[in-house]
Design a protein around this motif. Sequence first.
Motif, short mmCIF file in Angstrom:
data_model
loop_
_atom_site.label_atom_id
_atom_site.label_comp_id
_atom_site.label_asym_id
_atom_site.label_seq_id
_atom_site.Cartn_x
_atom_site.Cartn_y
_atom_site.Cartn_z
N GLY A 149 0.81 -1.21 0.00
CA GLY A 149 0.00 0.00 0.00
C GLY A 149 0.84 1.26 0.00
O GLY A 149 2.01 1.24 -0.38
N GLN A 150 0.23 2.33 0.45
CA GLN A 150 0.91 3.63 0.42
C GLN A 150 0.59 4.41 1.67
O GLN A 150 -0.42 4.18 2.33
CB GLN A 150 0.48 4.43 -0.81
CG GLN A 150 -1.00 4.80 -0.80
CD GLN A 150 -1.47 5.39 -2.10
OE1 GLN A 150 -1.10 4.92 -3.17
NE2 GLN A 150 -2.29 6.41 -2.01
N ARG A 151 1.45 5.37 1.97
CA ARG A 151 1.31 6.23 3.15
C ARG A 151 -0.02 6.98 3.07
O ARG A 151 -0.49 7.32 2.00
CB ARG A 151 2.50 7.20 3.18
CG ARG A 151 2.50 8.14 4.35
CD ARG A 151 2.85 7.43 5.66
NE ARG A 151 3.07 8.42 6.70
CZ ARG A 151 2.13 8.83 7.54
NH1 ARG A 151 0.92 8.32 7.50
NH2 ARG A 151 2.41 9.75 8.44
N HIS A 152 -0.62 7.19 4.23
CA HIS A 152 -1.91 7.86 4.41
C HIS A 152 -3.09 7.02 3.97
O HIS A 152 -4.20 7.54 3.85
CB HIS A 152 -1.94 9.25 3.75
CG HIS A 152 -0.94 10.19 4.33
ND1 HIS A 152 -0.99 10.61 5.65
CD2 HIS A 152 0.14 10.78 3.80
CE1 HIS A 152 0.03 11.42 5.87
NE2 HIS A 152 0.73 11.54 4.78
N ARG A 153 -2.86 5.75 3.75
CA ARG A 153 -3.96 4.80 3.60
C ARG A 153 -3.99 3.99 4.89
O ARG A 153 -2.95 3.69 5.49
CB ARG A 153 -3.77 3.90 2.39
CG ARG A 153 -3.92 4.62 1.05
CD ARG A 153 -5.32 5.19 0.81
NE ARG A 153 -6.36 4.19 0.83
CZ ARG A 153 -6.83 3.58 -0.25
NH1 ARG A 153 -6.36 3.87 -1.44
NH2 ARG A 153 -7.78 2.66 -0.13
N ALA A 154 -5.18 3.62 5.34
CA ALA A 154 -5.35 3.05 6.67
C ALA A 154 -4.52 1.78 6.90
O ALA A 154 -3.88 1.65 7.94
CB ALA A 154 -6.83 2.79 6.94
N ALA A 155 -4.53 0.85 5.97
CA ALA A 155 -3.81 -0.40 6.18
C ALA A 155 -2.31 -0.17 6.29
O ALA A 155 -1.64 -0.74 7.15
CB ALA A 155 -4.12 -1.39 5.05
N TYR A 156 -1.78 0.67 5.42
CA TYR A 156 -0.34 0.96 5.44
C TYR A 156 0.04 1.66 6.74
O TYR A 156 1.00 1.28 7.42
CB TYR A 156 0.03 1.83 4.24
CG TYR A 156 1.50 2.10 4.10
CD1 TYR A 156 2.30 1.27 3.33
CD2 TYR A 156 2.10 3.19 4.73
CE1 TYR A 156 3.66 1.51 3.18
CE2 TYR A 156 3.46 3.44 4.60
CZ TYR A 156 4.24 2.60 3.82
OH TYR A 156 5.59 2.84 3.69
N ASP A 157 -0.71 2.68 7.11
CA ASP A 157 -0.39 3.45 8.32
C ASP A 157 -0.54 2.60 9.58
O ASP A 157 0.25 2.72 10.52
CB ASP A 157 -1.24 4.70 8.41
CG ASP A 157 -0.84 5.76 7.39
OD1 ASP A 157 0.11 5.54 6.62
OD2 ASP A 157 -1.49 6.82 7.37
N ALA A 158 -1.55 1.71 9.61
CA ALA A 158 -1.71 0.83 10.77
C ALA A 158 -0.52 -0.12 10.88
O ALA A 158 0.01 -0.35 11.97
CB ALA A 158 -3.02 0.05 10.68
N HIS A 159 -0.08 -0.66 9.75
CA HIS A 159 1.07 -1.57 9.75
C HIS A 159 2.34 -0.82 10.18
O HIS A 159 3.12 -1.33 10.99
CB HIS A 159 1.26 -2.19 8.36
CG HIS A 159 2.05 -3.44 8.38
ND1 HIS A 159 1.63 -4.60 7.79
CD2 HIS A 159 3.24 -3.74 8.93
CE1 HIS A 159 2.55 -5.55 7.96
NE2 HIS A 159 3.53 -5.04 8.65
N ALA A 160 2.53 0.39 9.66
CA ALA A 160 3.70 1.18 10.05
C ALA A 160 3.66 1.50 11.54
O ALA A 160 4.68 1.40 12.24
CB ALA A 160 3.76 2.47 9.23
N ALA A 161 2.49 1.87 12.06
CA ALA A 161 2.36 2.16 13.49
C ALA A 161 2.58 0.91 14.33
O ALA A 161 3.12 0.99 15.43
CB ALA A 161 0.99 2.78 13.78
N ALA A 162 2.17 -0.26 13.82
CA ALA A 162 2.41 -1.51 14.54
C ALA A 162 3.91 -1.79 14.65
O ALA A 162 4.41 -2.17 15.72
CB ALA A 162 1.70 -2.67 13.85
N LEU A 163 4.63 -1.60 13.57
CA LEU A 163 6.08 -1.80 13.61
C LEU A 163 6.75 -0.79 14.54
O LEU A 163 7.68 -1.13 15.27
CB LEU A 163 6.66 -1.70 12.19
CG LEU A 163 6.26 -2.84 11.26
CD1 LEU A 163 6.70 -2.54 9.82
CD2 LEU A 163 6.83 -4.17 11.74
#
Length: 191
Positions: A149-163
């Motif tokens: 995905g890409q930044r500022h999309r919910a799935a990407y941002d949730a995964h980045a925040a999880a890491l």
Amino acid sequence: MDYNTWPRVFVVDVEGNGAQPPDLVEVAAIPVDNGRPDSSAARSTLVRPPRPITQLAVEVHGITNQAVASAPPWAQIGGQVRADLEGAWIAAHNAHVDHGVLLRHLPGWQPAGVLDTLRLARATYPHARGHGLDALIKHTGIDLSAVPGQRHRAAYDAHAAALLLLHLAGHYVSWTALVAAAVPPGLPGHQ
């Protein structure tokens, strides 16, 4: 940090339509299991909002009114989101926002607790150049190349925040110490 001592945790992210208060246009939740984001159990969905998406919101997340035209309305997916998050802790970057939007869309729902990676990062890295998600990913060197995905999309941002959450958790000796640093006053789980 012994991740086996963690309760059920979902890292969440929401994207809105730009209205005040915002209507959801995308919601994502990724569980954390044994110290890793569990991509196989992650959920992400577009939501058709009752009001149009503003141009400013489109410029941030790239989700257009056309993209959500055939998406389910919140009434069709809200029950599943509630079921996924019921009894769990949630985590998010700047968690007041995500918690507030979810609370408004899920009346009566209350997470077991709320971890804020922004608050946790400020406690862990007080002298970092910035505490936004992008600045912290750069500061920590977390590799997002495998995150779809890409930044500022919910799935990407949730995964980045999880890491980011897992990276930051490594600086704390226990779940209790992590909670003390990560839960904002006034939100569920604050000690």
